[in-house]
Scaffold this motif. Structure first.
Motif, PDB file in Angstrom:
ATOM      1  N   GLU A   1      -3.426 -21.702   0.808  1.00 51.08           N
ATOM      2  CA  GLU A   1      -3.120 -21.067  -0.472  1.00 51.08           C
ATOM      3  C   GLU A   1      -2.782 -19.589  -0.305  1.00 51.08           C
ATOM      4  N   GLU A   2      -3.325 -18.969   0.747  1.00 55.66           N
ATOM      5  CA  GLU A   2      -3.133 -17.538   0.978  1.00 55.66           C
ATOM      6  C   GLU A   2      -2.894 -17.306   2.460  1.00 55.66           C
ATOM      7  N   PHE A   3      -2.178 -16.241   2.776  1.00 59.62           N
ATOM      8  CA  PHE A   3      -1.908 -15.957   4.189  1.00 59.62           C
ATOM      9  C   PHE A   3      -1.541 -14.487   4.382  1.00 59.62           C
ATOM     10  N   PHE A   4      -1.740 -14.012   5.604  1.00 62.35           N
ATOM     11  CA  PHE A   4      -1.260 -12.705   6.010  1.00 62.35           C
ATOM     12  C   PHE A   4       0.205 -12.784   6.406  1.00 62.35           C
ATOM     13  N   PHE A   5       0.926 -11.680   6.221  1.00 60.04           N
ATOM     14  CA  PHE A   5       2.145 -11.508   6.993  1.00 60.04           C
ATOM     15  C   PHE A   5       2.315 -10.042   7.343  1.00 60.04           C
ATOM     16  N   THR A   6       2.926  -9.831   8.508  1.00 55.52           N
ATOM     17  CA  THR A   6       3.149  -8.488   8.998  1.00 55.52           C
ATOM     18  C   THR A   6       4.338  -8.503   9.943  1.00 55.52           C
TER      19      THR A   6
ATOM     20  N   MET B   1      -7.867 -18.928   8.125  1.00 59.62           N
ATOM     21  CA  MET B   1      -6.811 -17.995   7.728  1.00 59.62           C
ATOM     22  C   MET B   1      -5.615 -18.143   8.665  1.00 59.62           C
ATOM     23  N   VAL B   2      -4.436 -17.821   8.133  1.00 60.06           N
ATOM     24  CA  VAL B   2      -3.217 -17.911   8.932  1.00 60.06           C
ATOM     25  C   VAL B   2      -2.408 -16.631   8.767  1.00 60.06           C
ATOM     26  N   CYS B   3      -1.496 -16.409   9.700  1.00 60.35           N
ATOM     27  CA  CYS B   3      -0.714 -15.176   9.709  1.00 60.35           C
ATOM     28  C   CYS B   3       0.722 -15.471  10.131  1.00 60.35           C
ATOM     29  N   VAL B   4       1.677 -14.906   9.390  1.00 55.24           N
ATOM     30  CA  VAL B   4       3.097 -14.968   9.724  1.00 55.24           C
ATOM     31  C   VAL B   4       3.506 -13.623  10.303  1.00 55.24           C
ATOM     32  N   ILE B   5       4.113 -13.636  11.484  1.00 58.49           N
ATOM     33  CA  ILE B   5       4.532 -12.408  12.164  1.00 58.49           C
ATOM     34  C   ILE B   5       6.053 -12.381  12.228  1.00 58.49           C
ATOM     35  N   LEU B   6       6.656 -11.395  11.586  1.00 58.06           N
ATOM     36  CA  LEU B   6       8.112 -11.300  11.509  1.00 58.06           C
ATOM     37  C   LEU B   6       8.641 -10.567  12.734  1.00 58.06           C
ATOM     38  N   ALA B   7       9.481 -11.251  13.526  1.00 57.54           N
ATOM     39  CA  ALA B   7       9.944 -10.694  14.800  1.00 57.54           C
ATOM     40  C   ALA B   7      11.412 -11.009  15.061  1.00 57.54           C
ATOM     41  N   ALA B   8      12.214 -11.089  13.987  1.00 61.74           N
ATOM     42  CA  ALA B   8      13.583 -11.588  14.131  1.00 61.74           C
ATOM     43  C   ALA B   8      14.621 -10.502  14.395  1.00 61.74           C
TER      44      ALA B   8
ATOM     45  N   TYR C   1       0.720   6.586  -1.756  1.00 61.73           N
ATOM     46  CA  TYR C   1       0.299   5.780  -0.615  1.00 61.73           C
ATOM     47  C   TYR C   1       1.458   5.581   0.359  1.00 61.73           C
ATOM     48  N   TYR C   2       1.083   5.223   1.594  1.00 60.01           N
ATOM     49  CA  TYR C   2       2.030   4.695   2.571  1.00 60.01           C
ATOM     50  C   TYR C   2       1.823   3.180   2.676  1.00 60.01           C
ATOM     51  N   ASP C   3       2.922   2.468   2.778  1.00 58.44           N
ATOM     52  CA  ASP C   3       2.908   1.026   3.057  1.00 58.44           C
ATOM     53  C   ASP C   3       2.642   0.847   4.550  1.00 58.44           C
ATOM     54  N   THR C   4       1.561   0.166   4.912  1.00 59.64           N
ATOM     55  CA  THR C   4       1.211  -0.020   6.327  1.00 59.64           C
ATOM     56  C   THR C   4       1.873  -1.246   6.950  1.00 59.64           C
ATOM     57  N   GLY C   5       2.583  -2.036   6.137  1.00 57.30           N
ATOM     58  CA  GLY C   5       3.278  -3.198   6.678  1.00 57.30           C
ATOM     59  C   GLY C   5       2.438  -4.440   6.843  1.00 57.30           C
ATOM     60  N   LEU C   6       1.251  -4.469   6.235  1.00 57.26           N
ATOM     61  CA  LEU C   6       0.377  -5.638   6.339  1.00 57.26           C
ATOM     62  C   LEU C   6       0.089  -6.168   4.934  1.00 57.26           C
ATOM     63  N   PHE C   7       0.414  -7.441   4.711  1.00 57.25           N
ATOM     64  CA  PHE C   7       0.317  -8.059   3.395  1.00 57.25           C
ATOM     65  C   PHE C   7      -0.610  -9.267   3.447  1.00 57.25           C
ATOM     66  N   TYR C   8      -1.281  -9.498   2.319  1.00 53.83           N
ATOM     67  CA  TYR C   8      -2.043 -10.731   2.125  1.00 53.83           C
ATOM     68  C   TYR C   8      -1.553 -11.324   0.815  1.00 53.83           C
ATOM     69  N   VAL C   9      -0.996 -12.530   0.875  1.00 52.53           N
ATOM     70  CA  VAL C   9      -0.272 -13.062  -0.277  1.00 52.53           C
ATOM     71  C   VAL C   9      -0.663 -14.507  -0.569  1.00 52.53           C
ATOM     72  N   LYS C  10      -0.370 -14.926  -1.791  1.00 51.39           N
ATOM     73  CA  LYS C  10      -0.502 -16.323  -2.164  1.00 51.39           C
ATOM     74  C   LYS C  10       0.806 -17.044  -1.868  1.00 51.39           C
TER      75      LYS C  10
ATOM     76  N   SER D   1      13.169 -13.795   6.812  1.00 48.70           N
ATOM     77  CA  SER D   1      12.188 -14.152   7.848  1.00 48.70           C
ATOM     78  C   SER D   1      10.901 -14.674   7.225  1.00 48.70           C
ATOM     79  N   LEU D   2      10.451 -14.016   6.162  1.00 47.78           N
ATOM     80  CA  LEU D   2       9.265 -14.520   5.467  1.00 47.78           C
ATOM     81  C   LEU D   2       9.540 -15.898   4.879  1.00 47.78           C
ATOM     82  N   TYR D   3      10.698 -16.071   4.267  1.00 44.95           N
ATOM     83  CA  TYR D   3      11.055 -17.341   3.634  1.00 44.95           C
ATOM     84  C   TYR D   3      11.092 -18.484   4.653  1.00 44.95           C
TER      85      TYR D   3
END
Length: 244
Positions: free
Chosen positions: A101-106, A1-8, A172-181, A87-89
Motif C-alpha cells: 500500500e505504501e513504498f519509498f522512492f528515491t 517495506m519496499v523501495c523504488v530506486i530511480l537510476a535511468a 525547505y530543501y527537497d532531499t529527494g526521498l519520498f514515502y508514498v501510497k 521511471s516512477l511509473y
C-alpha cells in the motif's frame, strides 16, 4: 517495506562512462549504499529502474544481490529520455504485484547518512488523506554544501504549497526521498494526459489537493551527487566521520 530506486538517467553533469550509482563512497557504490542502508530500516524488496546504463546497472545489482541477500528487481524504463516521472511509473506493476500500500522512492545518485534514515523511519505514519510525504531539510549551516541553483525548494507548512528549483519564499530543501501510497500511480495516469510526467508535477498536483505533506529530517548530511564537487563533498563527509 519496499523501495523504488530511480537510476535511468544519462549523468550529463558527472559523466564518467558509468552510472553515477556505481561511484564509490566509503568503500561502497552509491547503489550498494542504498541497499545496505534501507535494509537496516526494514526495507525487504527493491526495484531499480534502469534506462541509459541498463547493462551496467543490471550487473551492479547482480553483485549486490549476492553480497546482501537482497531482493532486487531491475525494471527497464524505455522512456528514460523523458521526465523522471516515467521511471516512477515503470514500477507500478511491481508495487501492485507485491501488494504494498505504501513504498519509498528515491534517486540512485542521492546520499543519506544512516542517522537520516533512522530518524525518517519513525515519522512515516500517514494521516489526513495524504498520498505523499517528502523528506525535507531546513536550510542552514549543516547543509551549506547544497547547490542552491540545483536543489529543489519547497514551500510548506506541514502541507506542501509549492515546489520547484526557482520558487521564491521557500522554507525547505527537497532531499529527494519520498514515502508514498500506491494511489500516486493513478495520479500519474491523470498527469500524463495533459502535462509533463515529472516528480515535481506529481507533487504539485497532490499539493493542490492537500495530499502532499512534508517530513522534517533536520541536521543530518545528505546530498544529490550531480557534479564532481558533490561527489567530493560526500567522500569528505564519510572520511570525517571515519576519522572521528
Amino acid at each position: 517495506m519496499v523501495c523504488v530506486i530511480l537510476a535511468a538517467g544519462k549523468n550529463l553533469r558527472l559523466n564518467l562512462g558509468l552510472p553515477k550509482s556505481a561511484l564509490t563512497v566509503g568503500g561502497q557504490s552509491l547503489m550498494e549504499r542504498h541497499i545496505d542502508q534501507f535494509q537496516k530500516i526494514g526495507v525487504t524488496d527493491f526495484a531499480v529502474i534502469t534506462g541509459f546504463h541498463r547493462p551496467a546497472l543490471e550487473e551492479i545489482c547482480d553483485d549486490i544481490r549476492s553480497k546482501y541477500n537482497a531482493n532486487i528487481t531491475t525494471i527497464y524504463n524505455d522512456k528514460y529520455e523523458l521526465e523522471n516521472g516515467y521511471s516512477l511509473y515503470a514500477a507500478k506493476d511491481w508495487v501492485r504485484e507485491l501488494g504494498e500500500e505504501e513504498f519509498f522512492f528515491t534517486m540512485a545518485d542521492h546520499y543519506y547518512e544512516e542517522a537520516f534514515l533512522e530518524d525518517l523511519k519513525g515519522k512515516l505514519i500517514f494521516d489526513q488523506g495524504a498520498y505523499l510525504k517528502l523528506a525535507v531539510d531546513v536550510p542552514g549551516e549543516h547543509n551549506g554544501h547544497i547547490d542552491l541553483e540545483d536543489v529543489t525548494k519547497v514551500d510548506a507548512d506541514d502541507y506542501i504549497s509549492r515546489i520547484g528549483k526557482e520558487i521564491e519564499g521557500y522554507n525547505y530543501y527537497d532531499t529527494g526521498l519520498f514515502y508514498v501510497k500506491k494511489n500516486v500511480f493513478d495520479v500519474l495516469d491523470h498527469i500524463a494526459t495533459n502535462q509533463k510526467l515529472s516528480i515535481s508535477n506529481l507533487v504539485t498536483h497532490l499539493a493542490a489537493e492537500k495530499k502532499a505533506r512534508v517530513i522534517e529530517v533536520v541536521g543530518y548530511y545528505w546530498n544529490d551527487i550531480d557534479t564532481p564537487e558533490d561527489f567530493k563533498s560526500s567522500q569528505d563527509h564519510l572520511a570525517l566521520r571515519a576519522a572521528k
